[in-house]
Design an enzyme around this catalytic site. Sequence first.
Site, PDB file in Angstrom:
ATOM      1  N   ASP A  86       0.827  -1.203   0.000  1.00  0.00           N
ATOM      2  CA  ASP A  86       0.000   0.000   0.000  1.00  0.00           C
ATOM      3  C   ASP A  86       0.861   1.253   0.000  1.00  0.00           C
ATOM      4  OD1 ASP A  86      -1.743   2.069   1.951  1.00  0.00           O
ATOM      5  OD2 ASP A  86      -2.866   1.031   0.389  1.00  0.00           O
ATOM      6  N   ASN A  87       0.504   2.238  -0.821  1.00  0.00           N
ATOM      7  CA  ASN A  87       1.283   3.475  -0.884  1.00  0.00           C
ATOM      8  C   ASN A  87       1.306   4.214   0.441  1.00  0.00           C
ATOM      9  OD1 ASN A  87       2.413   3.497  -3.396  1.00  0.00           O
ATOM     10  ND2 ASN A  87       0.687   4.525  -4.384  1.00  0.00           N
ATOM     11  N   GLN A  88       0.157   4.246   1.134  1.00  0.00           N
ATOM     12  CA  GLN A  88       0.099   4.915   2.438  1.00  0.00           C
ATOM     13  C   GLN A  88       0.564   3.922   3.499  1.00  0.00           C
ATOM     14  OE1 GLN A  88      -0.503   8.027   3.011  1.00  0.00           O
ATOM     15  NE2 GLN A  88      -0.932   8.554   0.888  1.00  0.00           N
ATOM     16  N   TRP A  89       1.871   3.706   3.556  1.00  0.00           N
ATOM     17  CA  TRP A  89       2.454   2.681   4.426  1.00  0.00           C
ATOM     18  C   TRP A  89       2.276   3.059   5.890  1.00  0.00           C
ATOM     19  CZ3 TRP A  89       4.176  -2.115   4.065  1.00  0.00           C
ATOM     20  CH2 TRP A  89       4.903  -2.620   5.136  1.00  0.00           C
TER      21      TRP A  89
END
Length: 675
Positions: A290-293
């Site tokens: 996920d990009n929003q880690w």
Amino acid sequence: MKKKILPYNKQKFDELKRDVKQSGITAVFSDPTFPATSKSLGHVQFPSEIIWKRPGELCSAPRLFNNIEAPSRCKPGELTCDWMVSACAVLSGIKELLHKIIPDYWDQEWDPSKPDEYCGIFHFRFWQFGEWVDVVIDDALPTYDGMLISVQGESESEFWAALLEKAYAKLHGSYEALRESSLSDILVDTTAGVSQVIDLKGEEYMSNEDKRWELFETLISENNDHSIICFTIASSEEEEIGLRTDLGLKIGLAYHVTDVRKVYLGESGLRTLFKGREKVAMVRLRDASDNQWKAGSRRSSSAKGAPTEYAYSTAQLTRLRSKNASWAQVKNDEFQRIGLAVQSKNEFWIPFEDLMSQFTQLTICRLFANNLFAAPIHQWFEASARGEWTTGVKWTSADKAGGSLDPETLFRNPQYLFILKEETDIVVQLMQWSPDIPPGEALKHLIGFIIVKVEDNRTTRMHKQWSHCPTVIMHDHQRKRDINYMGHLCAGRYVIIPSTYKQGETAAYFLRLFTSHNIKLRELKTDLTTSLIKCPCIHTEPEWVTVISILKAENLSLDFSFRGKDRLNPFCVVICEGAKGTTKVIKNSQNPEWNTSFLFYRRKTDVPLKLQVLSHNILIPNQLIGEAEVPALVTRSFTPLQVKLIQKQKDLEATPKACGSLFLQVLTEDNLMAI
């Protein structure tokens, strides 16, 4: 033959689900062997109580998969190991694996039209030390502060990853025990493959150009064979995981290789980027995290100077090639024209040189047995054995924990014989395990192995290593769950000796060999040949043991040869009390070299060994070139000999004719346990 799937903890999914359904329409399964309590979490500390919730309590329409056909992004929860997120991300892009790990997933999927089919029970399959096991779980998942704390799928309604993590945690004993595992381990456990981890920085690939390009050729070969290949930037601190490098790559997370190729640039504008080269090495990676880690209670920000969001596609390659300003000027259709296509928005191409400068670790999981995708370029045959390092009275069957530090005790470890009839590639995998405790709790010893080329007729255990039995492979001892070796061996007879580092360390192990030709693996259990033990009527027991090494012959001649005087096909036969050893045939040679050894236990010590050199023929019987006898008295060390071969004449009164020389080394011991 299809291997049987073993029920883990003797829990059979079909029977348990039937029992739940018979209990009533509102009944759901609760797993007594992995309960929804802190015991299943392990020693994990949270500020407040963990509450276990079913997927239906976390969203209105739960699903295993929102779209099984498309790779999904995964993100961690507070409890999740970083490698578990990477593993789920990789598996989401390999549907053949998901179908095997999640059996009959369509029957386990939530079906709104059949609400009475839901029973809160799921099952997953993992490979454990030679056997596929079916792990049953309930779907109660740990939450904290109203949020799922296990690995999560791309959306809040997708639960395959969270349930997979729970099944794997059950197999290990707890969620906390997963911290002792790794990406390499789960790839083995979900594929039955052999996983190798390469330290790209420690082995100095960037400073050694030959080594670096040899690795690229390996990547091409492994990709063609459908191996699972992942690159990772190792993190020195937990806080670094999920941060970005200056090229936008995430630290601590695995990138899955989806293609490897040499791209021919032709007259394209890309030639200016690569100093006029006509072709360039490229690797396509997939980022499925996920990009929003979010790691722990922190949401990672980007590395210094890098933006917080990255959308990886050919249109955004400037962010991955920021070291070369000209890269930004290349249009998307130019990439498409030379074959640099992507299959999803999460994929991107990166030049191999940049990849090597950025990543620190490479994991390759090779699918040698039962390739799930297609027939691999190389066909592999497997042989395996289970055993234990145990302690007991010296030189008894229980004395099998000799360690590796002392040459005198090394050969008290288990020994396995295998025969290669021709030159072949070989892969060896040694795994340590315990049948009594979960994998995550097992003590990991330092384990290793050696492979020794032995006499061509050996059927008994080795007790000491002499010069005629060289060590051809030595794998250093490592504190890992499994170690492996991939290489090449010539035809011959070999003994593999797995060991722990220290004497007296006990554990169970699983040994696997893969070769490109059919192979058998047999444990050597006896110290003396069984034929001698079973024939006390002939003699109570042997008195001497002799090793004879047939090195070479010179100036062989034969008055008449079917193929002509200069075209002999010589081979040598050693005869000792009815037992025989035969060398390979050397074609068209009067000066053959064999370098072959044979082992004989001798009862009649006054009877010499008989040697014959013959020429092999196909259409007529083999022709005797010459013969000799060797007394082979006790020497306790190797003695070099040169013996004259003679050919007896039909006329008994005629002088035997010399027809060449045979060069030997002979060792005879009256201590039968000295060889």
